[in-house]
Scaffold this active site. Structure first.
Site, PDB file in Angstrom:
ATOM      1  CE  LYS A   1      -2.963   3.021   2.321  1.00 41.85           C
ATOM      2  NZ  LYS A   1      -2.769   3.839   3.480  1.00 41.85           N
TER       3      LYS A   1
ATOM      4  CG  ASP B   1      -7.008   1.977   2.663  1.00 42.89           C
ATOM      5  OD1 ASP B   1      -8.031   1.647   2.019  1.00 42.89           O
ATOM      6  OD2 ASP B   1      -6.857   3.109   3.137  1.00 42.89           O
TER       7      ASP B   1
END
Length: 160
Positions: free
Chosen positions: A26, A45
């Site tokens: 991420k 996320d």
């Protein structure tokens, strides 16, 4: 080194970033999207994962976000939104915040949200009340639609 990643293909830039200790998928995706001009990079996320499962890929709801699923979700967004998938993802992420949902273009609105959307009631009286100068209480204060502007975020090249 970091500046040189801009010229690499998206996948190579991402792999170079995740090779750094402490940089996960991420964070690497965020750096690629926001700093390396990789507009097709999609950071995923927990909020994006939940949104994606709820509105686009419900079959993934009970799966874990493994490396292969992370790649598959990114590919889904790239196929759906094209070379600016990362920015489309960002608009969808922001639209999940209650105060910004009304700003989402209808062509980006998931099908399930369209059914839930209620039309705004048309005003019956547009004449302001005689006590318009007084401040209404928060409960009676009408909600204003705000327009999202990127102007404060854009730097003027002439000033640099």
């Amino acid at each position: 080194w970091l500046h040189g990643l801009r010229s690499l293909p998206r996948e190579e830039a991402h792999a170079s970033l995740t090779a750094l200790q402490g940089v996960g998928k991420k964070v690497a995706s965020c750096i690629a999207l926001f700093c390396l001009d990789q507009a097709a990079e999609v950071p995923i996320d927990t909020h994006v994962w939940q949104y994606t499962c709820r509105h686009y890929l419900p079959a993934l709801h009970h799966k874990s976000l493994t490396d292969s699923v992370y790649r598959a979700v990114g590919e889904f967004y790239r196929e759906r939104f094209g070379r600016f998938a990362g920015w489309a993802h960002n608009a969808l992420f922001i639209a999940e915040l209650q105060q910004y949902r009304h700003l989402l273009p209808t062509h980006l609105t998931p099908k399930s949200s369209k059914k839930a959307a209620k039309p705004s009631p048309s005003p019956t009286n547009t004449t302001p009340p005689s006590n318009a100068a007084s401040t209404p209480s928060p409960a009676s204060k009408p909600r204003r639609k705000r327009r999202l502007s990127l102007e404060p975020l854009v730097e003027n090249d002439d000033q640099s």
